[in-house]
Enzyme design. Structure first.
Site, PDB file in Angstrom:
ATOM      1  N   TYR A  61       5.363  -2.612   4.776  1.00  0.00           N
ATOM      2  CA  TYR A  61       5.540  -3.984   4.273  1.00  0.00           C
ATOM      3  C   TYR A  61       4.307  -4.555   3.562  1.00  0.00           C
ATOM      4  O   TYR A  61       4.380  -5.662   3.038  1.00  0.00           O
ATOM      5  CB  TYR A  61       5.948  -4.910   5.434  1.00  0.00           C
ATOM      6  CG  TYR A  61       7.249  -4.488   6.080  1.00  0.00           C
ATOM      7  CD1 TYR A  61       8.446  -4.561   5.381  1.00  0.00           C
ATOM      8  CD2 TYR A  61       7.272  -3.984   7.384  1.00  0.00           C
ATOM      9  CE1 TYR A  61       9.646  -4.154   5.965  1.00  0.00           C
ATOM     10  CE2 TYR A  61       8.461  -3.580   7.978  1.00  0.00           C
ATOM     11  CZ  TYR A  61       9.645  -3.666   7.264  1.00  0.00           C
ATOM     12  OH  TYR A  61      10.830  -3.264   7.842  1.00  0.00           O
ATOM     13  N   ALA A  94      16.135  -7.471  10.434  1.00  0.00           N
ATOM     14  CA  ALA A  94      16.923  -6.587  11.311  1.00  0.00           C
ATOM     15  C   ALA A  94      18.364  -7.058  11.461  1.00  0.00           C
ATOM     16  O   ALA A  94      19.272  -6.238  11.667  1.00  0.00           O
ATOM     17  CB  ALA A  94      16.260  -6.485  12.684  1.00  0.00           C
TER      18      ALA A  94
HETATM   19  C1  DQA Z   1      13.608  -5.566   5.925  1.00  0.00           C
HETATM   20  C2  DQA Z   1      14.212  -4.210   6.272  1.00  0.00           C
HETATM   21  C3  DQA Z   1      14.884  -4.266   7.628  1.00  0.00           C
HETATM   22  O1  DQA Z   1      15.484  -3.007   7.936  1.00  0.00           O
HETATM   23  C4  DQA Z   1      13.874  -4.586   8.705  1.00  0.00           C
HETATM   24  O2  DQA Z   1      14.506  -4.733   9.951  1.00  0.00           O
HETATM   25  C5  DQA Z   1      13.035  -5.782   8.388  1.00  0.00           C
HETATM   26  C6  DQA Z   1      12.662  -6.051   6.992  1.00  0.00           C
HETATM   27  C7  DQA Z   1      12.823  -5.522   4.598  1.00  0.00           C
HETATM   28  O3  DQA Z   1      12.499  -6.604   4.097  1.00  0.00           O
HETATM   29  O4  DQA Z   1      12.514  -4.439   4.084  1.00  0.00           O
HETATM   30  O5  DQA Z   1      12.594  -6.498   9.276  1.00  0.00           O
HETATM   31  O6  DQA Z   1      14.658  -6.498   5.757  1.00  0.00           O
END
Ligand code: DQA
Length: 145
Positions: free
Chosen positions: A22, A76
């Site tokens: 991220y 999620a």
């Molecule tokens: C997310 C991807 C989801 O699978 C994950 O649970 C997240 C972030 C993303 O922004 O890439 O918390 O939505």
């Protein structure tokens, strides 16, 4: 045009959580990025983030009659929440689904999105830029609302 940006669980932990996926920028950085994009596009933007599914449902319901577009990263809850899908259907506001990472190239369970059935577009794997692309799409396609 008024756009509501909704972020789900752990998005407030950006800059701390799984930096390899991220990145190092924080949730505050994301808000600033979206505010700058909104100014550039000439739209009004507001934000909501929660780690709680029901609170996200409440925020979507509260947008009824107020927001002209929604940008949502349900995090999620993307992969589990019928309640968020139903809330979006209930308010019937054009919505773009955004993911910072490319959920199509990660765990199998991340390939499932309940909200996608309702959303007018999905942007994934483009980092913060995905939020801007979503706002641009809403402005171009629903900007007169
Ligand atoms: C997310 C991807 C989801 O699978 C994950 O649970 C997240 C972030 C993303 O922004 O890439 O918390 O939505």
């Amino acid at each position: 045009m008024k756009i509501l940006i909704v972020n789900g669980p752990n998005i407030n932990m950006l800059g701390i959580r799984e930096k390899n996926i991220y990145g190092t920028e924080t949730y505050e950085d994301l808000l600033k990025f979206c505010e700058d994009a909104a100014e550039e596009l000439g739209v009004e933007v507001s934000f909501f983030q929660s780690n709680h599914e029901g609170a996200i449902v409440d925020a979507i319901q509260a947008a009824y009659g107020k927001a002209d577009g929604i940008v949502i990263n349900p995090a999620a809850y993307t992969h589990t929440s019928v309640a968020i899908l139903d809330a979006l259907k209930a308010v019937s506001i054009p919505t773009v689904e955004v993911h910072i990472s490319d959920v199509s190239k990660r765990d199998d369970f991340r390939r499932i999105s309940y909200v996608r059935e309702y959303c007018v577009k999905t942007v994934m794997g483009k980092g913060f830029g995905g939020y801007k692309e979503a706002m641009e799409f809403l402005t171009e396609n629903y900007g007169t609302r």
